[in-house]
Design a protein around this motif. Structure first.
Motif, short mmCIF file in Angstrom:
data_model
loop_
_atom_site.label_atom_id
_atom_site.label_comp_id
_atom_site.label_asym_id
_atom_site.label_seq_id
_atom_site.Cartn_x
_atom_site.Cartn_y
_atom_site.Cartn_z
N GLU A 171 32.41 -30.04 -18.03
CA GLU A 171 31.53 -30.77 -17.10
C GLU A 171 30.15 -30.11 -17.07
O GLU A 171 29.13 -30.79 -16.98
CB GLU A 171 32.14 -30.78 -15.68
CG GLU A 171 33.32 -31.72 -15.51
CD GLU A 171 34.66 -31.07 -15.79
OE1 GLU A 171 34.70 -30.01 -16.47
OE2 GLU A 171 35.69 -31.60 -15.33
N VAL A 178 31.85 -44.93 -15.41
CA VAL A 178 31.49 -44.11 -16.56
C VAL A 178 31.96 -44.82 -17.83
O VAL A 178 32.87 -45.65 -17.82
CB VAL A 178 32.10 -42.71 -16.46
CG1 VAL A 178 31.40 -41.93 -15.36
CG2 VAL A 178 33.59 -42.78 -16.19
N ARG A 231 32.64 -20.51 -16.32
CA ARG A 231 32.20 -21.88 -16.54
C ARG A 231 31.19 -21.98 -17.68
O ARG A 231 31.10 -23.00 -18.36
CB ARG A 231 31.56 -22.36 -15.24
CG ARG A 231 31.12 -23.79 -15.18
CD ARG A 231 30.72 -24.07 -13.74
NE ARG A 231 30.14 -25.37 -13.56
CZ ARG A 231 30.82 -26.50 -13.42
NH1 ARG A 231 32.13 -26.48 -13.44
NH2 ARG A 231 30.22 -27.65 -13.25
N PRO A 252 29.11 -26.66 -7.89
CA PRO A 252 29.40 -27.25 -9.21
C PRO A 252 30.79 -26.89 -9.76
O PRO A 252 31.36 -27.66 -10.53
CB PRO A 252 28.31 -26.64 -10.11
CG PRO A 252 27.18 -26.31 -9.18
CD PRO A 252 27.82 -25.95 -7.88
N TRP A 253 31.30 -25.74 -9.40
CA TRP A 253 32.59 -25.29 -9.94
C TRP A 253 33.74 -25.62 -9.01
O TRP A 253 34.81 -25.05 -9.11
CB TRP A 253 32.53 -23.78 -10.20
CG TRP A 253 32.00 -23.03 -9.02
CD1 TRP A 253 32.72 -22.63 -7.93
CD2 TRP A 253 30.64 -22.66 -8.79
NE1 TRP A 253 31.88 -22.02 -7.03
CE2 TRP A 253 30.62 -22.01 -7.53
CE3 TRP A 253 29.47 -22.79 -9.52
CZ2 TRP A 253 29.43 -21.51 -7.00
CZ3 TRP A 253 28.30 -22.29 -8.98
CH2 TRP A 253 28.28 -21.66 -7.74
N ALA A 272 34.97 -42.35 -7.27
CA ALA A 272 35.66 -42.06 -8.53
C ALA A 272 35.49 -43.18 -9.55
O ALA A 272 35.40 -42.92 -10.75
CB ALA A 272 37.16 -41.84 -8.27
N GLY A 324 29.67 -41.86 -12.20
CA GLY A 324 29.57 -40.41 -12.27
C GLY A 324 28.46 -39.81 -11.42
O GLY A 324 28.10 -38.65 -11.62
N GLU A 375 29.35 -36.42 -9.97
CA GLU A 375 29.30 -35.36 -10.97
C GLU A 375 27.84 -35.00 -11.28
O GLU A 375 27.52 -33.83 -11.49
CB GLU A 375 30.00 -35.82 -12.27
CG GLU A 375 31.52 -35.86 -12.19
CD GLU A 375 32.07 -37.20 -11.74
OE1 GLU A 375 31.31 -38.00 -11.14
OE2 GLU A 375 33.26 -37.48 -11.99
N ASN A 428 26.12 -31.34 -10.15
CA ASN A 428 26.04 -30.60 -11.40
C ASN A 428 27.42 -30.29 -11.96
O ASN A 428 27.70 -29.16 -12.39
CB ASN A 428 25.21 -29.31 -11.27
CG ASN A 428 24.89 -28.67 -12.61
OD1 ASN A 428 24.90 -29.32 -13.64
ND2 ASN A 428 24.62 -27.38 -12.60
N GLY A 429 28.28 -31.30 -11.93
CA GLY A 429 29.54 -31.16 -12.68
C GLY A 429 30.77 -30.80 -11.90
O GLY A 429 31.75 -30.33 -12.48
N ALA A 430 30.78 -31.01 -10.58
CA ALA A 430 32.03 -30.80 -9.85
C ALA A 430 33.08 -31.79 -10.35
O ALA A 430 32.75 -32.82 -10.94
CB ALA A 430 31.80 -30.98 -8.35
N LYS A 431 34.33 -31.48 -10.10
CA LYS A 431 35.42 -32.29 -10.63
C LYS A 431 36.04 -33.09 -9.50
O LYS A 431 36.37 -32.54 -8.45
CB LYS A 431 36.46 -31.35 -11.25
CG LYS A 431 37.49 -32.04 -12.15
CD LYS A 431 38.60 -31.08 -12.57
CE LYS A 431 38.23 -30.18 -13.70
NZ LYS A 431 38.34 -30.79 -15.03
N LEU A 432 36.22 -34.39 -9.71
CA LEU A 432 36.92 -35.21 -8.74
C LEU A 432 38.42 -35.11 -9.01
O LEU A 432 38.87 -35.45 -10.10
CB LEU A 432 36.44 -36.67 -8.84
CG LEU A 432 35.21 -37.00 -7.98
CD1 LEU A 432 34.01 -36.18 -8.37
CD2 LEU A 432 34.88 -38.47 -8.03
N VAL A 462 38.79 -24.74 -11.73
CA VAL A 462 37.82 -25.07 -10.70
C VAL A 462 38.40 -24.75 -9.33
O VAL A 462 39.62 -24.68 -9.16
CB VAL A 462 37.40 -26.56 -10.79
CG1 VAL A 462 36.55 -26.79 -12.04
CG2 VAL A 462 38.61 -27.46 -10.82
N GLN A 463 37.51 -24.55 -8.39
CA GLN A 463 37.90 -24.11 -7.05
C GLN A 463 37.91 -25.29 -6.08
O GLN A 463 37.23 -26.28 -6.29
CB GLN A 463 36.90 -23.06 -6.57
CG GLN A 463 36.71 -21.90 -7.54
CD GLN A 463 37.95 -21.07 -7.70
OE1 GLN A 463 38.49 -20.57 -6.73
NE2 GLN A 463 38.47 -20.94 -8.93
N ARG A 495 23.76 -44.02 -12.16
CA ARG A 495 24.28 -42.68 -11.92
C ARG A 495 23.38 -41.89 -10.97
O ARG A 495 23.83 -40.99 -10.26
CB ARG A 495 24.33 -41.98 -13.29
CG ARG A 495 24.90 -40.61 -13.33
CD ARG A 495 25.00 -40.21 -14.81
NE ARG A 495 25.42 -38.86 -15.00
CZ ARG A 495 26.66 -38.44 -14.95
NH1 ARG A 495 27.63 -39.29 -14.72
NH2 ARG A 495 26.96 -37.17 -15.14
#
Lengths: 343, 343, 343, 343
Positions: A95, A133, B231, C74-75, C87, C92, C95, C99-103, C133-134, D231
């Motif tokens: 990501e 996406v 990361r 981001p993480w 989602a 996106g 995201e 800056n790229g966090a995860k769903l 990821v946290q 986006r």
């Protein structure tokens, strides 16, 4: 009796020697060392891909994330297995490097992506037009996180589904050598002949200190990769020490010797485990990772003998483990482990 | 006669030996190796900073970019010298890792930031409220790109300006050892006592294969750094080989011996150059980098003798060069270079 | 007979009038207009939250993505329903802004997140230390994408699970008004009293041209939000026209009147559909969205009468649709639709 | 007597009327409204560009940042004037949307980029190979931040330098109408005929509530733009209200009438200021922005009469201001201001 991971093993003496040899005199930096020229040609020969772009980086996460970023736009998806390393073990590096692409998780038994599930996931993606996406690329792992292996045919099936939808295909080959040894396929059969566009060709888990190659069979985006590598901090000034390791790895088939020993030890361990009453294996043992389950109490016995490995969650009354063999696993380790387990 | 860069030198034999020694048996991965425990303590002792968080990465670009990302929000600025490595030589790695922070370039003679210019740049920044980027952090380089050195007092002056505005301070110490040798300061005097919050403590340019330490004197954001490192793909599984190099580097003052030789050779070379008619030096030679200028024709003579270095733009009738000495530069290299230049 | 979406409706005349009134003379830009001061106080009163930070943006995607970016590193992860708008329908944007966090997708019937599944997802996340990821934050949607409603108790249950793990809670209230009308809860009960930290308070789907409020009950990160909003291009210079719409929306309970009409029409439509032989509803109709299924052939009949809506995939022999009512749906539209369906 | 900014003015009655007219009945969302079809054709006609891709967004920062992200890779540069709006007034939006591209600042008098300085900046960029950021695109502003105007010839000169280096050209036309009125050029002459690839065609500063068009003369990357817009949260569901404003703006040359009034008032104001003893103008007044300087004391006099504007830093004994006229500035405002200044 160390079975925690293949990344805890030492490196074979050839690697130390290669570093010592490479250490003579001055060498041009940033991949312009003559060793890299040799490595590039060796990898092109090995993969029967005379045009391939070849790069070295130091970690598997880097190899994967940089390759994916070159293959996938920020508003696209990476289709990967639910338990893929890129999905679960890289702290979101894909990501980060793609600037927010979405990993679409595709299920499948024993770590292998189910072709039907992949087709459905691709069909679903991008169907909502600009609101969702878009389809990006496919990433397949070989050896899988479950320790199973994709044959070239299986990779070709998955890659074919992706390519039919116009998607490029990445192969996470952190344990590529173990997969080659397990299947007897050639590197070309396992990759571009099966429809793979880019490979993370692992060295670290199979005996190097920290070297992975990234191979693009079509060099069209090579310059972009180089810029992404530098920008990510992954271009080594003293690159000769990466080249030297990879050259030693490929010379005289060392990489295959190392993987053969790892796989052999895993096979022996699997055989021994299967012969024990009450011991089961969650996944077929096809390379160098095992997921045994046994009756409660064995953890204590094993640890008392100094066995090192990761326990896994298990149903009541049972215990489970992940065991990984490597090039440095000896038969005595296997025997000792089995003896301790037997009690 | 190799003066192109200190990143083209070999590593001293102690580093190869340390790798061989570290190679025995299994070691826990990802920085949990005992060697890292020793390195952490050695660095804390060296910097008189018992609470410092200490991490190893493989490249200087990584050390800088990860440190800056931990110190600077995406909508903030990094104040740095116009010709700082982070501004000119990292392909935008700071922008990538910070998710788009802006580098504000501050001038100053001979690679050293001008305090007044820094104060003005800080004053200007953020004055427009939400419409402009906000003040972030200061990054100072020692040794500078011009080969000059900041004394602890000079660093304290710059850091004081930053801290008065509430900004944390980063030191890019890719050539930290050379700066220490040049000034006679202690590591503590050069860093936290002068107001520095985080250091990129270089090893690669001074004799390692590819190891840099990142040191945070306040460990508050250490966990964030660890996540960013992973990361970014910069957490090594076989971390012991980074630890071993850094341990050898610090043991018995090796790092200072190496830098002393580099600086000494630069001083000799500077002395020799100054004695030659028509040769001038653009910047004071205070560490291991020289920027001589001479009359047209010398490039051809030097290259004919096999001297390797980077030519620089020069006025008509003149030629210029960047020369870098390293731990492996010998007196004979210096003499040979001067002889060839003399013609 | 327009049932395609509540975002295709006109705006009520009060909104046009408010724009005309707001158009007199000069007004300070960028949210410093007096209208925004009134809106802020109206929202604080409405939510019984005198300290709340209140901002206006123009789209729901923006409200969600900016709020999430302020709540999630981001993480880290955003826990959300498998079919959440963030989602599936924002290309996106979360995201991108994080800056790229995860769903992390959490299942649950009828668009509502299953509490057990949420607890399991949280437990799983971050268990691998730095490699994964946290845990970040929870995002709940009300009204859900399935047209169902979370009661305050249900939100409190989900929020309680998140908060027990230290995670802040976001509410995507694109159809907040419809949820309030459906449950009879107060805005405070639906949000901060149930453990919600930030709300996307929608106006667009319920009668505005394009205005959503973002409300933070704890203003600690308000300045960060302002910078993110500007940096994202979402700070309006002529902000008065956003304020004016929101003010009209809140004045005299207009927002509730509008939502009541939408929900009422949906209830009538649901009642009519249920009375028809062979017509079933996939999800309970609790607000203003319906998912009916009927025998093949009805699409043609409906379209012949000019009914506009989105067809949905259905099993063989059947047809399905998504129908959305809005403030501008008239009883005659409902009757006409049912008549056409009846054939 | 409001001269603070053209973004504080009301909108002309035609805009309110257009919104009211557009408000009838249902309209397809997300840019599929018939109004957008008309706007697209009107803009294509206006720019004599029948293939152009045309999009609407709500803020100038968005128009610029999205256009630049479509034209510039993360590891590339945007060449722009030192005081460009994208450099100083967008809180890093270009860096955010491009994922970290670097703005290279190019000087030039009176807000206009110096062609020689541009050529040098381009020459310098990317010369270091993979270590430095690469050349990306050029962004020119018209009207400039100094209130001066680029003629089509001047734009062609700058664009020619960029295009000779293979770089695409962006025009920030937040005040495009004022530049057209000032020069008498046609939109085509000011853009694609001069070598411009993409334009931010502003409406907000010249009388709309918040609508800007982004125009790509080559539609090749139109789909990418659409995905980036969504986006970024900038795709409006109730898009008809953007279309309606832009349609009213273009109809019967309203956009030019509005800009003519703004420029005319600025010219009168400039004439009046020039006639006053001790008043100087920092930049030529060519459009609707003025930067006068006068003797100390006038601020107090002006503010006492209710004049609203931004004071600027000035040398000792002097005061300075930025004054902006707009379509709603009346001759009486100008006269009143001059009278107050005269004292």
């Amino acid at each position: 009796m160390f079975f925690a991971s293949d990344n805890s093993s030492p490196v074979p003496p050839q690697v130390i020697e290669a570093l010592a040899v490479a250490n003579a005199g001055y060498a041009m930096p940033y991949g312009r060392d003559p060793g890299m020229d040799r490595v590039r040609e060796m990898i092109r020969d090995l993969f029967e891909a005379p045009e391939a772009a070849v790069y070295l980086v130091a970690t598997g996460t880097t190899a994967n994330a940089l390759a994916l970023a070159t293959m996938c736009q920020p508003w696209q998806t990476v289709f990967c297995h639910t338990h893929a390393h890129i999905a679960e073990d890289e702290c979101g590096a894909p990501e980060f490097y793609t600037n927010g692409a979405k990993l679409v998780l595709v299920g499948g038994d024993h770590g292998r992506m189910d072709p039907t599930a992949l087709r459905e996931a691709i069909d679903r993606t991008g169907a909502g037009g600009v609101h969702g996406v878009q389809r990006g690329c496919l990433s397949v792992t070989n050896v899988t996180e479950a320790g199973t292996v994709h044959t070239p045919d299986r990779i070709a099936e998955l890659a074919g589904i992706a390519r039919a939808a116009g998607l490029p295909v990445h192969l996470d080959g952190a344990r590529f050598a173990n997969a080659i040894v397990a299947t007897g396929a050639t590197p070309a059969e396992m990759t571009w002949r099966a429809g793979v566009d880019a490979v993370s060709f692992g060295g670290t888990k199979n005996g190097l200190m920290g070297v992975e190659a990234v191979i693009f069979f079509d060099p069209a985006r090579a310059w972009e990769f180089e810029l992404r590598r530098k920008r990510g901090g992954h271009l080594f000034s003293k690159h000769r020490y990466l080249s030297a390791q990879m050259e030693a790895y490929l010379a005289d088939g060392l990489w295959l010797h190392l993987a053969r020993q790892a796989n052999l030890m895993a096979a022996w361990l699997a055989e021994g485990l299967s012969a024990l009453p009450g011991v089961t294996l969650r996944h077929p043992v096809e390379a160098n990772i095992l997921f045994p389950e046994w009756d409660e109490g064995a953890h204590a016995r094993l640890q008392a003998t100094g066995a090192v490995y990761y326990p896994f969650p298990a149903p009541p009354g049972r215990e489970a483990a992940r065991l990984v063999t490597s090039w440095s696993t000896r038969a005595a380790d296997v025997d000792g482990f089995l003896a301790a387990l037997r009690g």
